[in-house]
Motif scaffolding. Structure first.
Motif, mmCIF file in Angstrom:
data_model
loop_
_atom_site.group_PDB
_atom_site.id
_atom_site.type_symbol
_atom_site.label_atom_id
_atom_site.label_comp_id
_atom_site.label_asym_id
_atom_site.label_seq_id
_atom_site.Cartn_x
_atom_site.Cartn_y
_atom_site.Cartn_z
ATOM 1 N N MET A 138 0.825 -1.206 0.000
ATOM 2 C CA MET A 138 0.000 0.000 0.000
ATOM 3 C C MET A 138 0.853 1.248 0.000
ATOM 4 S SD MET A 138 -2.910 1.332 2.663
ATOM 5 C CE MET A 138 -1.742 2.491 3.390
ATOM 6 N N HIS A 139 0.323 2.295 -0.602
ATOM 7 C CA HIS A 139 0.982 3.602 -0.548
ATOM 8 C C HIS A 139 0.500 4.361 0.684
ATOM 9 C CE1 HIS A 139 1.391 7.950 -1.106
ATOM 10 N NE2 HIS A 139 2.490 7.647 -1.771
ATOM 11 N N MET A 140 1.459 4.875 1.444
ATOM 12 C CA MET A 140 1.154 5.737 2.585
ATOM 13 C C MET A 140 2.218 6.822 2.633
ATOM 14 S SD MET A 140 0.823 4.786 6.683
ATOM 15 C CE MET A 140 2.311 3.768 6.675
ATOM 16 N N GLN A 141 1.809 8.071 2.673
ATOM 17 C CA GLN A 141 2.772 9.156 2.834
ATOM 18 C C GLN A 141 2.922 9.444 4.317
ATOM 19 O OE1 GLN A 141 2.368 13.668 1.906
ATOM 20 N NE2 GLN A 141 3.207 12.781 0.046
ATOM 21 N N GLY A 142 4.128 9.231 4.852
ATOM 22 C CA GLY A 142 4.363 9.440 6.269
ATOM 23 C C GLY A 142 4.001 8.215 7.079
ATOM 24 N N ARG A 143 3.658 8.418 8.332
ATOM 25 C CA ARG A 143 3.288 7.364 9.258
ATOM 26 C C ARG A 143 1.891 7.644 9.795
ATOM 27 N NH1 ARG A 143 6.067 3.044 8.799
ATOM 28 N NH2 ARG A 143 5.766 2.491 10.994
ATOM 29 N N VAL A 157 -1.583 11.078 -8.550
ATOM 30 C CA VAL A 157 -1.739 9.797 -9.236
ATOM 31 C C VAL A 157 -0.390 9.281 -9.729
ATOM 32 C CG1 VAL A 157 -2.834 8.598 -11.167
ATOM 33 C CG2 VAL A 157 -4.130 10.315 -9.862
ATOM 34 N N THR A 158 0.385 10.178 -10.345
ATOM 35 C CA THR A 158 1.705 9.794 -10.843
ATOM 36 C C THR A 158 2.626 9.393 -9.699
ATOM 37 O OG1 THR A 158 1.478 11.286 -12.725
ATOM 38 C CG2 THR A 158 3.708 10.574 -12.164
ATOM 39 N N ASP A 159 2.601 10.171 -8.623
ATOM 40 C CA ASP A 159 3.480 9.893 -7.488
ATOM 41 C C ASP A 159 3.146 8.556 -6.837
ATOM 42 O OD1 ASP A 159 4.566 12.339 -8.047
ATOM 43 O OD2 ASP A 159 3.833 13.342 -6.239
ATOM 44 N N VAL A 160 1.864 8.299 -6.650
ATOM 45 C CA VAL A 160 1.452 7.037 -6.021
ATOM 46 C C VAL A 160 1.794 5.860 -6.928
ATOM 47 C CG1 VAL A 160 -0.561 5.690 -5.307
ATOM 48 C CG2 VAL A 160 -0.316 8.065 -4.560
ATOM 49 N N ALA A 161 1.516 5.985 -8.221
ATOM 50 C CA ALA A 161 1.827 4.902 -9.154
ATOM 51 C C ALA A 161 3.325 4.622 -9.191
ATOM 52 C CB ALA A 161 1.310 5.246 -10.549
ATOM 53 N N ARG A 162 4.120 5.680 -9.174
ATOM 54 C CA ARG A 162 5.575 5.497 -9.199
ATOM 55 C C ARG A 162 6.051 4.762 -7.951
ATOM 56 N NH1 ARG A 162 6.975 10.486 -9.233
ATOM 57 N NH2 ARG A 162 7.006 10.709 -11.492
ATOM 58 N N TYR A 163 5.547 5.182 -6.805
ATOM 59 C CA TYR A 163 5.943 4.543 -5.548
ATOM 60 C C TYR A 163 5.564 3.058 -5.540
ATOM 61 C CZ TYR A 163 5.860 3.339 -0.579
ATOM 62 O OH TYR A 163 6.040 2.714 0.628
ATOM 63 N N LEU A 164 4.327 2.763 -5.934
ATOM 64 C CA LEU A 164 3.886 1.368 -5.930
ATOM 65 C C LEU A 164 4.709 0.529 -6.901
ATOM 66 C CD1 LEU A 164 0.018 1.837 -5.715
ATOM 67 C CD2 LEU A 164 1.560 1.077 -3.901
ATOM 68 N N GLY A 165 5.055 1.103 -8.039
ATOM 69 C CA GLY A 165 5.906 0.388 -8.985
ATOM 70 C C GLY A 165 7.279 0.107 -8.403
ATOM 71 N N GLN A 166 7.826 1.076 -7.687
ATOM 72 C CA GLN A 166 9.132 0.892 -7.053
ATOM 73 C C GLN A 166 9.087 -0.189 -5.981
ATOM 74 O OE1 GLN A 166 9.838 4.898 -5.727
ATOM 75 N NE2 GLN A 166 10.806 5.545 -7.655
ATOM 76 N N ARG A 167 8.027 -0.185 -5.188
ATOM 77 C CA ARG A 167 7.931 -1.197 -4.127
ATOM 78 C C ARG A 167 7.694 -2.589 -4.705
ATOM 79 N NH1 ARG A 167 10.955 -0.437 -0.919
ATOM 80 N NH2 ARG A 167 9.993 -2.016 0.435
ATOM 81 N N ALA A 168 6.899 -2.665 -5.765
ATOM 82 C CA ALA A 168 6.714 -3.964 -6.426
ATOM 83 C C ALA A 168 8.037 -4.458 -6.990
ATOM 84 C CB ALA A 168 5.667 -3.854 -7.531
ATOM 85 N N GLY A 169 8.808 -3.553 -7.583
ATOM 86 C CA GLY A 169 10.112 -3.926 -8.113
ATOM 87 C C GLY A 169 11.053 -4.405 -7.030
ATOM 88 N N ARG A 178 6.098 -12.288 -8.886
ATOM 89 C CA ARG A 178 5.307 -11.175 -9.417
ATOM 90 C C ARG A 178 3.815 -11.428 -9.269
ATOM 91 N NH1 ARG A 178 2.811 -8.261 -13.304
ATOM 92 N NH2 ARG A 178 3.797 -6.314 -13.943
ATOM 93 N N GLU A 179 3.396 -12.665 -9.499
ATOM 94 C CA GLU A 179 1.968 -12.978 -9.436
ATOM 95 C C GLU A 179 1.442 -12.984 -8.006
ATOM 96 O OE1 GLU A 179 4.270 -16.904 -9.995
ATOM 97 O OE2 GLU A 179 4.346 -14.830 -10.763
ATOM 98 N N ALA A 180 2.326 -12.855 -7.017
ATOM 99 C CA ALA A 180 1.896 -12.809 -5.622
ATOM 100 C C ALA A 180 1.757 -11.383 -5.106
ATOM 101 C CB ALA A 180 2.895 -13.572 -4.745
ATOM 102 N N ILE A 181 1.915 -10.399 -5.973
ATOM 103 C CA ILE A 181 1.904 -8.995 -5.541
ATOM 104 C C ILE A 181 0.589 -8.321 -5.912
ATOM 105 C CG2 ILE A 181 2.996 -6.742 -5.871
ATOM 106 C CD1 ILE A 181 5.631 -8.237 -6.356
ATOM 107 N N TRP A 182 -0.033 -7.703 -4.914
ATOM 108 C CA TRP A 182 -1.198 -6.852 -5.096
ATOM 109 C C TRP A 182 -0.812 -5.440 -4.680
ATOM 110 C CZ3 TRP A 182 -6.571 -8.955 -5.382
ATOM 111 C CH2 TRP A 182 -6.581 -10.336 -5.615
ATOM 112 N N LEU A 183 -1.528 -4.458 -5.183
ATOM 113 C CA LEU A 183 -1.228 -3.061 -4.870
ATOM 114 C C LEU A 183 -2.472 -2.352 -4.344
ATOM 115 C CD1 LEU A 183 0.886 -2.097 -8.032
ATOM 116 C CD2 LEU A 183 1.714 -2.974 -5.826
ATOM 117 N N ASP A 184 -2.235 -1.366 -3.467
ATOM 118 C CA ASP A 184 -3.318 -0.587 -2.867
ATOM 119 C C ASP A 184 -2.888 0.882 -2.870
ATOM 120 O OD1 ASP A 184 -5.089 0.731 -1.181
ATOM 121 O OD2 ASP A 184 -5.035 -0.779 0.398
ATOM 122 N N PRO A 185 -3.646 1.781 -3.524
ATOM 123 C CA PRO A 185 -3.252 3.187 -3.588
ATOM 124 C C PRO A 185 -3.351 3.920 -2.253
ATOM 125 C CG PRO A 185 -5.399 2.894 -4.595
ATOM 126 C CD PRO A 185 -4.865 1.515 -4.319
#
Length: 280
Positions: A138-143, A157-169, A178-185
């Protein structure tokens, strides 16, 4: 390996029911803090049509204080074990930021590690790879304690997508399939009302990102910012359903909700309207 949920045959997304075993969650804190109450609630959600149960022992609401690993384990493990004893077929997700809690929950029969911290804790990436379970990043800014203080983005939208892509990578590089990864904005996690609405509006683009999307907007505060008649979280069913229906149309794979029965019904009707008839 614990089996995952069966894909609904009526064209709707999976519905994840929320079981907060906490004294301080934003919507139902304290209501299901005992193992008996949590089990009763979990069985009711399953009867209402939940495909997955998300068990959490540490609140991540805005302003929440962290709890120790031992306390979190004491909250969630008895509940997971009792649910699995009563319903061995139940699919469980563990909502935790702690690798140790995730490991114990997976061993007890959970299928998914739902991590609002996107495997950023020390050892989390290696633990996810070792467990071989499904993980939701999941994407979370801060704590949680400070995330709503003053969230800012260049373009949300761009920032969240970029972050999620980086964490998936990062997860894939650490050995998570890869098939075990889900994403949450991360609706509501370090976002203003405008940020949340922009992400929800762009959900179809996020679903085209190549990973299944988990969507959670149930009873969240942005609803009351739009409809001032719903300051209490229990009064946000209409807004929650509207968001869930939009997420389903956009292609989200799971909607995470408090009100399972009403959400399942709404999704079934929407799917039937799209088909032009009931399931075959």
């Amino acid at each position: 390996m614990t089996e995952g949920p069966k894909t609904p045959d009526d064209g709707r997304p999976l519905v994840m029911g929320i079981v907060n075993v906490t004294p301080d969650s934003f919507s139902d804190g304290g209501r299901y803090a005992s193992a008996d109450a949590a089990l009763e609630h979990a069985l009711r959600l399953l009867a209402d049509g939940a495909d997955i149960l998300d068990i959490g022992g540490e609140s991540t609401r805005p302003g929440a204080e962290p709890v120790g690993e031992g306390e979190e384990l004491d909250r969630v493990l008895p509940v997971i074990k009792r649910i699995k004893a009563a319903r061995p077929d139940c699919v469980i997700s563990i909502d935790t930021m702690k690798p140790g809690v995730a490991a114990a929950a997976i061993e007890a029969g959970a299928w998914m590690w739902n991590d609002v911290n996107a495997l950023n804790a020390p050892g989390a990436l290696d633990m996810a790879a070792r467990l071989g379970c499904v993980v939701c990043l999941m994407h979370m800014q801060g704590r949680p304690g400070t995330m709503q203080a003053a969230p800012e983005y260049d373009e949300v939208v761009t920032d969240v997508a970029r972050y999620l892509g980086q964490r998936a990578g990062a997860a894939i590089a650490s050995g998570v399939a890869r098939e075990a990864i889900w994403l949450d904005p991360g609706i509501g996690f370090g976002k203003t009302v405008a940020h949340n609405l922009a992400l929800i509006a762009a959900m179809e683009n996020l679903c085209a990102f190549g990973f299944p999307i988990l969507f959670g907007a149930s009873r969240k505060r942005f609803i009351s910012a739009i409809d001032e008649t719903s300051p209490d979280s229990a009064d946000r069913l209409g807004g929650s359903l509207a968001a869930a229906l939009h997420a389903a149309r956009a292609g989200c794979a799971i909607v995470r909700v408090h009100d399972v029965k009403e959400t399942v019904q709404a999704l079934k009707i929407q799917a039937a309207i799209g088909r032009g008839g009931p399931p075959a």
